[in-house]
Design a protein around this motif. Sequence first.
Motif, PDB file in Angstrom:
ATOM      1  N   MET A   1     -39.022   4.420 -33.860  1.00 49.23           N
ATOM      2  CA  MET A   1     -39.443   4.961 -32.565  1.00 49.23           C
ATOM      3  C   MET A   1     -38.035   5.691 -32.349  1.00 49.23           C
ATOM      4  O   MET A   1     -37.001   4.999 -32.571  1.00 49.23           O
ATOM      5  N   PRO A   2     -37.985   6.975 -31.724  1.00 51.88           N
ATOM      6  CA  PRO A   2     -36.882   7.249 -31.418  1.00 51.88           C
ATOM      7  C   PRO A   2     -36.249   6.685 -30.368  1.00 51.88           C
ATOM      8  O   PRO A   2     -36.796   6.022 -29.421  1.00 51.88           O
ATOM      9  N   LEU A   3     -34.781   7.042 -30.314  1.00 51.63           N
ATOM     10  CA  LEU A   3     -34.114   6.263 -29.395  1.00 51.63           C
ATOM     11  C   LEU A   3     -34.502   6.692 -27.928  1.00 51.63           C
ATOM     12  O   LEU A   3     -34.394   5.777 -27.019  1.00 51.63           O
ATOM     13  N   THR A   4     -34.818   7.961 -27.639  1.00 46.30           N
ATOM     14  CA  THR A   4     -35.156   8.352 -26.302  1.00 46.30           C
ATOM     15  C   THR A   4     -36.378   7.644 -25.668  1.00 46.30           C
ATOM     16  O   THR A   4     -36.317   7.095 -24.635  1.00 46.30           O
ATOM     17  N   ASP A   5     -37.229   7.111 -26.607  1.00 47.16           N
ATOM     18  CA  ASP A   5     -38.398   6.422 -26.299  1.00 47.16           C
ATOM     19  C   ASP A   5     -38.085   4.840 -25.916  1.00 47.16           C
ATOM     20  O   ASP A   5     -38.590   4.324 -25.015  1.00 47.16           O
ATOM     21  N   SER A   6     -37.224   4.439 -27.055  1.00 52.06           N
ATOM     22  CA  SER A   6     -36.600   3.124 -26.687  1.00 52.06           C
ATOM     23  C   SER A   6     -36.031   3.084 -25.103  1.00 52.06           C
ATOM     24  O   SER A   6     -35.977   1.862 -24.336  1.00 52.06           O
ATOM     25  N   VAL A   7     -35.244   4.144 -24.926  1.00 48.98           N
ATOM     26  CA  VAL A   7     -34.440   4.043 -23.430  1.00 48.98           C
ATOM     27  C   VAL A   7     -35.414   4.022 -22.408  1.00 48.98           C
ATOM     28  O   VAL A   7     -35.277   3.316 -21.394  1.00 48.98           O
ATOM     29  N   ARG A   8     -36.560   4.952 -22.560  1.00 50.33           N
ATOM     30  CA  ARG A   8     -37.504   5.023 -21.654  1.00 50.33           C
ATOM     31  C   ARG A   8     -38.284   3.699 -21.318  1.00 50.33           C
ATOM     32  O   ARG A   8     -38.391   3.213 -20.253  1.00 50.33           O
ATOM     33  N   ARG A   9     -38.415   2.888 -22.432  1.00 52.45           N
ATOM     34  CA  ARG A   9     -38.926   1.652 -22.273  1.00 52.45           C
ATOM     35  C   ARG A   9     -38.305   0.447 -21.793  1.00 52.45           C
ATOM     36  O   ARG A   9     -38.600  -0.225 -20.790  1.00 52.45           O
ATOM     37  N   ILE A  10     -37.050   0.695 -22.026  1.00 57.31           N
ATOM     38  CA  ILE A  10     -36.000  -0.361 -21.274  1.00 57.31           C
ATOM     39  C   ILE A  10     -36.060   0.094 -19.717  1.00 57.31           C
ATOM     40  O   ILE A  10     -36.149  -0.811 -18.911  1.00 57.31           O
ATOM     41  N   ALA A  11     -35.930   1.252 -19.587  1.00 57.81           N
ATOM     42  CA  ALA A  11     -36.197   1.697 -17.980  1.00 57.81           C
ATOM     43  C   ALA A  11     -37.362   1.299 -17.314  1.00 57.81           C
ATOM     44  O   ALA A  11     -37.374   0.667 -16.116  1.00 57.81           O
ATOM     45  N   ALA A  12     -38.616   1.222 -17.967  1.00 59.51           N
ATOM     46  CA  ALA A  12     -39.683   0.818 -17.676  1.00 59.51           C
ATOM     47  C   ALA A  12     -39.695  -0.652 -17.257  1.00 59.51           C
ATOM     48  O   ALA A  12     -40.281  -1.173 -16.120  1.00 59.51           O
ATOM     49  N   VAL A  13     -39.236  -1.396 -18.241  1.00 54.78           N
ATOM     50  CA  VAL A  13     -39.109  -2.974 -18.057  1.00 54.78           C
ATOM     51  C   VAL A  13     -38.028  -3.425 -17.045  1.00 54.78           C
ATOM     52  O   VAL A  13     -38.509  -4.115 -16.259  1.00 54.78           O
ATOM     53  N   LEU A  14     -36.851  -2.600 -16.697  1.00 55.63           N
ATOM     54  CA  LEU A  14     -36.076  -2.774 -15.759  1.00 55.63           C
ATOM     55  C   LEU A  14     -36.736  -2.611 -14.353  1.00 55.63           C
ATOM     56  O   LEU A  14     -36.634  -3.447 -13.450  1.00 55.63           O
ATOM     57  N   GLY A  15     -37.646  -1.325 -14.395  1.00 55.67           N
ATOM     58  CA  GLY A  15     -38.335  -1.155 -13.138  1.00 55.67           C
ATOM     59  C   GLY A  15     -39.270  -2.278 -12.832  1.00 55.67           C
ATOM     60  O   GLY A  15     -39.861  -2.293 -11.451  1.00 55.67           O
ATOM     61  N   ARG A  16     -39.847  -2.884 -13.771  1.00 53.31           N
ATOM     62  CA  ARG A  16     -40.891  -3.800 -13.485  1.00 53.31           C
ATOM     63  C   ARG A  16     -40.256  -5.459 -13.307  1.00 53.31           C
ATOM     64  O   ARG A  16     -41.356  -6.250 -12.882  1.00 53.31           O
ATOM     65  N   LEU A  17     -39.061  -5.530 -13.452  1.00 53.80           N
ATOM     66  CA  LEU A  17     -38.425  -6.819 -13.228  1.00 53.80           C
ATOM     67  C   LEU A  17     -38.723  -7.320 -11.850  1.00 53.80           C
ATOM     68  O   LEU A  17     -38.532  -6.771 -10.990  1.00 53.80           O
ATOM     69  N   ALA A  18     -39.237  -8.384 -11.666  1.00 57.38           N
ATOM     70  CA  ALA A  18     -39.671  -9.156 -10.334  1.00 57.38           C
ATOM     71  C   ALA A  18     -38.316  -9.721  -9.591  1.00 57.38           C
ATOM     72  O   ALA A  18     -37.496  -9.992 -10.486  1.00 57.38           O
ATOM     73  N   PRO A  19     -38.274  -9.693  -8.180  1.00 56.10           N
ATOM     74  CA  PRO A  19     -37.325 -10.218  -7.531  1.00 56.10           C
ATOM     75  C   PRO A  19     -37.009 -11.823  -8.020  1.00 56.10           C
ATOM     76  O   PRO A  19     -38.085 -12.098  -8.047  1.00 56.10           O
ATOM     77  N   PRO A  20     -35.961 -12.459  -8.106  1.00 55.48           N
ATOM     78  CA  PRO A  20     -34.503 -11.630  -7.688  1.00 55.48           C
ATOM     79  C   PRO A  20     -33.848 -10.977  -8.909  1.00 55.48           C
ATOM     80  O   PRO A  20     -32.984 -10.510  -8.806  1.00 55.48           O
ATOM     81  N   TYR A  21     -34.758 -10.819 -10.038  1.00 58.70           N
ATOM     82  CA  TYR A  21     -34.080 -10.364 -11.391  1.00 58.70           C
ATOM     83  C   TYR A  21     -33.879  -8.524 -11.177  1.00 58.70           C
ATOM     84  O   TYR A  21     -33.145  -8.273 -11.948  1.00 58.70           O
ATOM     85  N   GLY A  22     -34.959  -8.036 -10.446  1.00 63.32           N
ATOM     86  CA  GLY A  22     -35.007  -6.524 -10.334  1.00 63.32           C
ATOM     87  C   GLY A  22     -35.694  -6.389  -9.031  1.00 63.32           C
ATOM     88  O   GLY A  22     -35.655  -7.087  -8.221  1.00 63.32           O
ATOM     89  N   PRO A  23     -36.451  -5.141  -9.205  1.00 63.01           N
ATOM     90  CA  PRO A  23     -36.277  -4.214 -10.019  1.00 63.01           C
ATOM     91  C   PRO A  23     -34.788  -3.677 -10.231  1.00 63.01           C
ATOM     92  O   PRO A  23     -34.026  -3.545  -9.211  1.00 63.01           O
ATOM     93  N   LEU A  24     -34.638  -2.835 -11.427  1.00 61.61           N
ATOM     94  CA  LEU A  24     -33.193  -2.338 -11.771  1.00 61.61           C
ATOM     95  C   LEU A  24     -33.255  -1.052 -12.281  1.00 61.61           C
ATOM     96  O   LEU A  24     -34.735  -0.875 -12.634  1.00 61.61           O
TER      97      LEU A  24
END
Length: 170
Positions: free
Chosen positions: A1-24
């Motif tokens: 998987m290209p690095l751009t896709d990996s970084v997009r996936r990290i961003a998606a997971v950070l945005g879905r982190l439940a409080p108090p851990y996120g979203p980030l």
Amino acid sequence: MPLTDSVRRIAAVLGRLAPPYGPLELPPPVSLDESFDDIAPGYAEFLRLADGATCGSRGDIRLWSAASVRQTPWMADDLPGGDARWCAVADVLQNPVLVERATGEVWWFSDLNIVWYTDAELVSFAKLADDVAGFIDYLILGPGYVQHLSSGRDDPWLQALSSSEVGQHG
């Protein structure tokens, strides 16, 4: 998987982190004007997409900012070839993750139950992935997280990762 896709996936997971851990959110990328001659090329590519990231439920995996990478060349001092061969780019439970400059391979101290600098014989120093994208896809977004870092089904990072996967495919 290209690095751009990996970084997009990290961003998606950070945005879905439940409080108090996120979203980030991911930090913005490093300017194209900044030179990365001193940083391993595979990681420099990541920095052009995001200037670091803190991942895992308790920040167990940190992808370092350009400034942090530049402050830690000493971490390679005791490795064969030293800083000329290795570039420390991240940490897992405070144990460094390094990129071999010539190959782009990602290495780490795989025994997370010991403190890395006490592994004088480099017994646990092992290849983690062929490249930075492989490291991210395996240890941050894939089965390596479950194997090495997850605290179980209630792990907030694992839950955010699962909901992110459902959102991508649903």
